[in-house]
Design a protein around this motif. Structure first.
Motif, short mmCIF file in Angstrom:
data_model
loop_
_atom_site.label_atom_id
_atom_site.label_comp_id
_atom_site.label_asym_id
_atom_site.label_seq_id
_atom_site.Cartn_x
_atom_site.Cartn_y
_atom_site.Cartn_z
N TRP A 23 -51.19 26.40 39.28
CA TRP A 23 -49.96 26.92 39.89
C TRP A 23 -50.24 27.98 40.94
CZ3 TRP A 23 -46.07 23.73 38.82
CH2 TRP A 23 -46.20 22.93 37.68
N GLY A 24 -51.40 27.88 41.56
CA GLY A 24 -51.65 28.73 42.72
C GLY A 24 -52.95 29.52 42.74
N PRO A 25 -53.40 30.05 41.61
CA PRO A 25 -54.53 30.99 41.66
C PRO A 25 -55.83 30.45 42.25
CG PRO A 25 -53.41 31.16 39.54
CD PRO A 25 -52.78 30.00 40.28
N SER A 29 -49.81 40.02 34.66
CA SER A 29 -49.16 38.80 35.14
C SER A 29 -48.20 39.15 36.26
CB SER A 29 -48.37 38.13 34.00
OG SER A 29 -47.25 38.92 33.66
N LYS A 81 -51.39 35.66 40.76
CA LYS A 81 -52.04 34.37 41.03
C LYS A 81 -53.43 34.51 41.69
CE LYS A 81 -47.90 31.87 40.19
NZ LYS A 81 -46.50 31.97 40.51
N MET A 119 -46.96 34.53 44.69
CA MET A 119 -47.48 33.22 45.09
C MET A 119 -48.05 33.23 46.51
SD MET A 119 -45.63 29.51 45.42
CE MET A 119 -45.02 29.39 43.75
#
Ligand SMILES: *Cc1c(COP(=O)(O)O)cnc(C)c1O
Length: 432
Positions: A61-63, A116, A267, A242
């Motif tokens: 999901w992006g990282p 997070s 991320k 993001m």
């Protein structure tokens, strides 16, 4: 492709974990079928427990901007882990990563690390409220800022209405302080300012929205937003969890000239480890405990292993400016390929690209906000997603998500993906 082992694994997970997953979108709810259970990653690839191989456009999901198992990030993690996993005491790694971020973002004088993106945003909001002494916040429908109470207010009745909680368990007393505006619509923001009785502490926005599909904010809209916040003494928060290090090295701030008062990051900043951060102007950040009265803390915040992974990623990203040029070229090529594949079957498709982020909607109208995004045909998306998965292409399992290119995805793999897209679009057209 067979999915037998994943189907069994999902049934087993279901017995012990709500919905079988630790984050809802992973359950494939909006596309149906069973999510592949992943065994390992390698460069551009994901391998599931049935032995299927996929080109990964989700990247956790992006990282994972360098793809899976980047040797430098892995080495940094291993080396640091051998010295101990956590101390709950200061380490120089935190200062090193903070320095990199402060040098990169001219809107950030000081930064604090959390675990997070959710936590980063939650803390930034408290700080904005503490600093301004006001309670109301403005957010945009279709923007996602993590799952904390004040922000779990989504759609509803559009511009400038007081939000209803979009999850049970979120007190209405809290969400009544969340005002909803429409993305790219400055009048709707002005209406929120007018409606607020106690005053607006902050406006929070994804300057490149990635959670209603990919929908960039227009430059003149961001400029007007900045002016409106200044006029009312409200803080402007860019949620770049993001877009940070994704849309460009400086995130959206490498693309727009508008500067926020506070920034949230996540991320990519953790290189695959759990890290979030929030930062901004010194006078605001000074309000944080222990310097100031706004409390915020974390047992594992600034965890050394996570900091080492983030530091290795950032240094690698900074070392080669051509990375973002190549990523953007590949993202554009991929979306042009998807568009051509859709045209070949007379299917409507709108695509958008910002740096290594890409999004596509099965619609023929421009997509500037959440209502536009919702016009995308979910049935077509669902068929396309499955047809691509069956051809070894791992795309996000919802049309309200963004896709990502990693440096591990070569031009040849983009070509392979476009060939799969032609076949998949044909299968989608047949299903109509
Ligand atoms: C992913 C995301 C978050 C939440 O981050 P988590 O690490 O999932 O808590 C917040 N804001 C934006 C813009 C995001 O994309």
């Amino acid at each position: 492709m067979g999915y037998e082992k994943s189907i069994k694994a999902f049934e087993e997970a279901y017995r012990y974990i709500p919905g079988g997953v630790d984050s809802p979108v992973r359950a494939f709810g909006s596309v149906g079928g069973t999510p592949p259970f992943i065994e390992r990653g390698e460069g551009p690839w994901l391998f599931d427990i049935d032995g299927n191989r996929y080109i990964d456009y989700v990247q956790s999901w992006g990282p994972l901007i360098f793809g899976h198992c980047d040797p430098q990030i892995e080495a940094a993690v291993m080396e640091t882990a051998q010295k101990g996993l956590s101390f709950g005491a200061p380490t120089t790694l935190e200062t090193d990563l903070a320095r990199e971020i402060v040098e990169l973002f001219d809107s950030i004088d000081k930064v604090r690390f959390v675990n997070s993106g959710t936590e980063a945003v939650m803390s930034a909001l408290r700080l904005a409220r503490g600093y301004t002494g006001r309670d109301d916040i403005v957010k945009f429908t279709g923007c996602y800022h993590g799952h904390s109470d004040s922000l779990l207010v989504q759609a509803g009745s559009g511009a400038a209405t007081f939000g209803a909680p979009s999850s049970p368990g979120v007190p209405a007393d809290l969400t009544k302080h969340t005002l909803l505006a429409t993305y790219n619509d400055i009048e709707s923001v002005a209406a929120c300012f007018e409606q607020s009785e106690g005053g607006v502490a902050c406006v929070i926005i994804e300057p490149i929205a990635g959670n209603m599909g990919l929908v960039p904010a227009e430059e003149k809209f961001l400029q007007a937003l900045r002016a409106l916040c200044d006029e009312h003494g409200a803080l402007l928060i860019f949620d770049e969890v993001m877009s940070g290090f994704r849309a460009s090295l400086k995130g959206a701030q490498g693309i727009t000239n508008v500067r926020p008062d506070l920034v949230t990051l996540g991320k990519v900043i953790g290189g695959g480890m759990p890290v979030g951060a929030f930062g901004g102007r010194a006078e605001i950040m000074h309000q944080l405990s222990p310097e100031g009265p706004v409390y915020q803390a974390g047992t594992l915040s600034g965890n050394p292993v996570a900091m080492a992974a983030g530091l290795a990623s950032l240094r690698k990203l900074k070392s080669d400016p051509s990375i973002y040029v190549t990523l953007a070229e590949r993202a554009r090529k991929l979306m042009e390929g998807f568009e051509a594949a859709a045209r070949a079957e007379e299917l409507p498709l709108v695509t958008q690209v910002r740096g290594s982020m890409f999004g596509f909607f099965f619609t023929d109208k421009p997509v500037r906000n959440f209502d536009d995004a919702k016009r995308g045909d979910n049935e077509l998306f669902k068929h396309f997603h499955r047809a691509m998965l069956d051809r070894g292409i791992y795309l996000a399992c919802s049309s309200y998500e963004t896709g990502f290119i990693s440096t591990a995805i070569s031009d040849e793999l983009i070509d392979e993906t476009i060939r799969a897209a032609y076949e998949a679009m044909a299968a989608v057209a047949d299903s109509r």
